[in-house]
Design a protein around this motif. Structure first.
Motif: not given
Length: 348
Positions: A1-8, A154-157, A174-178
């Protein structure tokens, strides 16, 4: 999972080769190292910088232990320069090196070196770290994930994402915690063993119980106007035997701000165009850490929303005050509060 942080990333790009030391600061575990070592490094490679012109050193890696000596690190970096092209020096956890300020100031004198550093413990978390570089530092403040960054992976609505975000915050790991239990356990561990320990160690706090109780009070009164005297009265109402003073509380609040756990919003009189010294408000940099101090009990959506908006405005580079304006009501006048008075330069 890659989180883009384009602002920074765009901030780093805009500061390339500006002859200043780029100092990436922020609350621990907010993604500073990933931003520099993965996102920015990939950008450099994709834009024509050769691999051997990116000098990356993870100073918390046992294989680089000898480079914790500032003289050896200095020699190592200088030895990497084989030509006159620009070299990008990325140093992760620089606070582990003794005398890192003169080391970096010396490297800055080299014509073809562009320097980026992160730090992750109490020695580097101080908000006044930039001043140690005597005007040669350029701070990039990193926050935990914004809601839009959180939602992007996030996998959901978006409604499910919002409930998750206001409960467990935006620390990337935190996102990696199931499970919810795993998220709570992770946040409780970080809160006790990382964040408060940084404050206690750096400032030699003797009464950690008082400090913990203060954070608990701030967390419980999220978005409320307060000051050291009000907080002192709260301490006394809880425990008449408490020996804490308003001066001690003032110092604790400074420590917590320097560690980026909380941020203060002062009151600004819109009509008179002047600041009102007290009272003021405090907001938490990460809501998951805030909620962990309260056992994940007080998650009032309206107050949480206010905190989320404050953080978003700060992330976007605005100065954020609590607005106050005087209005007429029949034959009297009264001051009413505007949630936020926001400005950037001359734009309000």
């Amino acid at each position: 999972m890659e989180i883009k942080r384009d602002y920074y990333l765009n901030k780093l790009i805009s500061k390339k080769n500006n002859r200043l030391i780029k100092i990436i600061t922020g609350i621990r575990r907010c993604g500073k190292s990933y931003l520099l070592n993965t996102i920015f490094t990939n950008y450099l490679l994709q834009n024509g910088v050769k691999q051997d012109h990116i000098v990356f050193v993870a100073l918390d890696d046992i294989s680089n232990e000898e480079l914790l000596d500032p003289h050896k690190l200095n020699d190592y970096i200088r030895d990497q320069r084989k030509d006159k092209d620009m070299y990008y020096v990325l140093l992760d956890e620089i606070q582990l090196v003794d005398k890192f300020v003169p080391l970096l100031n010396g490297l800055l004198r080299l014509d073809n070196v562009d320097i980026y550093v992160t730090g992750g413990n109490s020695k580097f978390l101080s908000s006044d770290i930039v001043t140690e570089f005597r005007g040669r530092g350029d701070e990039i403040r990193v926050y935990p994930l914004s809601f839009s960054e959180f939602l992007s992976v996030y996998d959901g609505s978006k409604y499910e994402a919002w409930k998750e975000y206001i409960s467990y915050g935006g620390l990337p790991l935190v996102l990696l915690q199931k499970t919810s239990e795993d998220k709570v356990s992770y946040l409780n561990s970080q809160q006790k063993n990382v964040y408060l320990n940084d404050v206690i160690e750096r400032n030699k706090v003797n009464n950690d119980k008082e400090l913990y109780e203060l954070v608990e009070i701030l967390a419980s009164g999220l978005g409320s106007l307060t000051n050291p005297l009000k907080l002192y009265n709260t301490f006394k109402s809880r425990n008449k035997e408490s020996t804490v003073t308003d001066k001690t509380i003032y110092s604790y609040l400074q420590y917590l701000e320097e560690a980026f756990l909380i941020e203060k919003a002062v009151r600004y009189d819109i009509k008179e165009k002047q600041y009102i010294e007290t009272p003021y408000k405090y907001y938490f940099t990460d809501l998951g850490i805030r909620n962990s101090f309260l056992g994940f009990r007080q998650i009032e959506e309206s107050h949480i929303m206010e905190n989320v908006i404050f953080n978003e405005l700060k992330r976007r580079g605005y100065n954020v005050d609590v607005g106050v304006v005087e209005v007429r009501e029949k034959d009297s006048r009264k001051r009413v509060e505007i949630d936020f008075a926001v400005n950037k330069g001359y734009d309000r």
